[in-house]
Design an enzyme around this catalytic site. Sequence first.
Site, PDB file in Angstrom:
ATOM      1  N   GLY A  87      73.773 -23.450 -10.450  1.00  0.00           N
ATOM      2  CA  GLY A  87      74.027 -24.776  -9.883  1.00  0.00           C
ATOM      3  C   GLY A  87      75.398 -24.888  -9.237  1.00  0.00           C
ATOM      4  N   HIS A 106      74.584 -20.031  -1.894  1.00  0.00           N
ATOM      5  CA  HIS A 106      73.297 -20.222  -2.561  1.00  0.00           C
ATOM      6  C   HIS A 106      72.208 -20.580  -1.539  1.00  0.00           C
ATOM      7  CE1 HIS A 106      76.017 -21.477  -6.080  1.00  0.00           C
ATOM      8  NE2 HIS A 106      75.354 -20.451  -6.561  1.00  0.00           N
ATOM      9  N   ASP A 123      77.723 -10.635  -6.252  1.00  0.00           N
ATOM     10  CA  ASP A 123      77.722 -10.093  -7.619  1.00  0.00           C
ATOM     11  C   ASP A 123      77.066  -8.712  -7.569  1.00  0.00           C
ATOM     12  OD1 ASP A 123      78.562 -12.584  -9.415  1.00  0.00           O
ATOM     13  OD2 ASP A 123      77.286 -13.299  -7.802  1.00  0.00           O
ATOM     14  N   SER A 141      82.108 -19.528  -3.902  1.00  0.00           N
ATOM     15  CA  SER A 141      81.810 -19.454  -5.334  1.00  0.00           C
ATOM     16  C   SER A 141      81.935 -20.851  -5.920  1.00  0.00           C
ATOM     17  CB  SER A 141      82.831 -18.529  -6.016  1.00  0.00           C
ATOM     18  OG  SER A 141      82.800 -18.717  -7.415  1.00  0.00           O
TER      19      SER A 141
HETATM   20  P1  AMP Z   1      75.742 -18.274  -9.468  1.00  0.00           P
HETATM   21  O1  AMP Z   1      75.296 -19.686  -9.339  1.00  0.00           O
HETATM   22  O2  AMP Z   1      77.191 -18.066  -9.223  1.00  0.00           O
HETATM   23  O3  AMP Z   1      75.232 -17.604 -10.702  1.00  0.00           O
HETATM   24  O4  AMP Z   1      75.054 -17.488  -8.273  1.00  0.00           O
HETATM   25  C1  AMP Z   1      73.672 -17.532  -8.075  1.00  0.00           C
HETATM   26  C2  AMP Z   1      73.286 -16.536  -7.013  1.00  0.00           C
HETATM   27  O5  AMP Z   1      73.974 -16.828  -5.804  1.00  0.00           O
HETATM   28  C3  AMP Z   1      73.662 -15.091  -7.391  1.00  0.00           C
HETATM   29  O6  AMP Z   1      72.645 -14.213  -6.958  1.00  0.00           O
HETATM   30  C4  AMP Z   1      74.932 -14.878  -6.598  1.00  0.00           C
HETATM   31  O7  AMP Z   1      75.168 -13.530  -6.278  1.00  0.00           O
HETATM   32  C5  AMP Z   1      74.648 -15.681  -5.357  1.00  0.00           C
HETATM   33  N1  AMP Z   1      75.897 -16.047  -4.694  1.00  0.00           N
HETATM   34  C6  AMP Z   1      76.986 -16.627  -5.250  1.00  0.00           C
HETATM   35  N2  AMP Z   1      77.965 -16.762  -4.333  1.00  0.00           N
HETATM   36  C7  AMP Z   1      77.481 -16.230  -3.186  1.00  0.00           C
HETATM   37  C8  AMP Z   1      78.026 -16.048  -1.864  1.00  0.00           C
HETATM   38  N3  AMP Z   1      79.264 -16.432  -1.563  1.00  0.00           N
HETATM   39  N4  AMP Z   1      77.250 -15.460  -0.936  1.00  0.00           N
HETATM   40  C9  AMP Z   1      75.991 -15.057  -1.226  1.00  0.00           C
HETATM   41  N5  AMP Z   1      75.431 -15.203  -2.441  1.00  0.00           N
HETATM   42  C10 AMP Z   1      76.161 -15.775  -3.403  1.00  0.00           C
END
Ligand code: AMP
Length: 279
Positions: free
Chosen positions: A22, A28, A148, A183
């Site tokens: 979220g 995302h 990631d 992020s």
């Molecule tokens: P998170 O909400 O941070 O757990 O991320 C959820 C998904 O979004 C994971 O697969 C992350 O690798 C991806 N994600 C997070 N930040 C980015 C970004 N800047 N660019 C592309 N994908 C992202």
Amino acid sequence: MQELARSWQRAGVRVGLVPTMGYLHAGHLSLVECARQMVGPGGKVVVSIYVNPAQFGPQEDLSSYPRNFARDAWLCREAGVDVIFAPDDTQMYPRGDAGGFSTFVVEEGLSRGMEGKSRPTHFRGVTTVVAKLFNIVQPGLAVFGAKDYQQVAVVKRMVRDLNFPLKIVVAPTLREVDGLAMSSRNKYLAGELRGQALVLWRSLEKARAEARKSTRPVPAARLKKELKRFIERVPAARLDYVEFFDPDTLVPVPSVTRGTQMALAVFIGKTRLIDNARL
Ligand code: AMP
């Protein structure tokens, strides 16, 4: 969710899952777009929103992790998401504190270094929750971000080792115009810290430039030392790790060339940020 997923399966509908914690941003949403392209207009795109306690260490930012469900729901609607799956802790880990949840998925190779070394229980939490999400949503594909990098490798290995019947799709890292990887944790970067956080991107660029200009391989140990100095010249920055490794096996390399993968984790004040790139 599982019942809905089964009805989709019976009807032959393609399903794409985008797992998130979220506090959605454009990174995302690029994963959502990728999922939509893969499943087509007749397919279903599911975004899961769940801040998974199992992947946070006891000293980490679980309680302060940014949350805004109403905004996330609006963004998902705008992006054409079909279903948001947003379970709570009692649903995902029933009687978890009372020992009522006791089965975990552990990847024992790729998850050892880097993030796994700094955050010893992190990947166990990730693989467990991702396995649960795959079983609940039963997607034909799931989209993860290259941001990631190690997580993608670990999840792909789990899918292969445990025969999950789905495809893992990797989408590129989305960045702010100045290079900072998007992020949810960037929200923590108040005032001066936002500018100082650029040191991750600058480190990647610096290493890439050195790897490319040098006529012979650059010793990884030397480059690591140089980068540590470079990073810690920034007042709020403290290096957690920087690693150079083979992009497929994640095995550290002794010397760095074009094509080596680099990943790093840096504390900017109290906020721990990660980034990575192919050099
Ligand atoms: P998170 O909400 O941070 O757990 O991320 C959820 C998904 O979004 C994971 O697969 C992350 O690798 C991806 N994600 C997070 N930040 C980015 C970004 N800047 N660019 C592309 N994908 C992202």
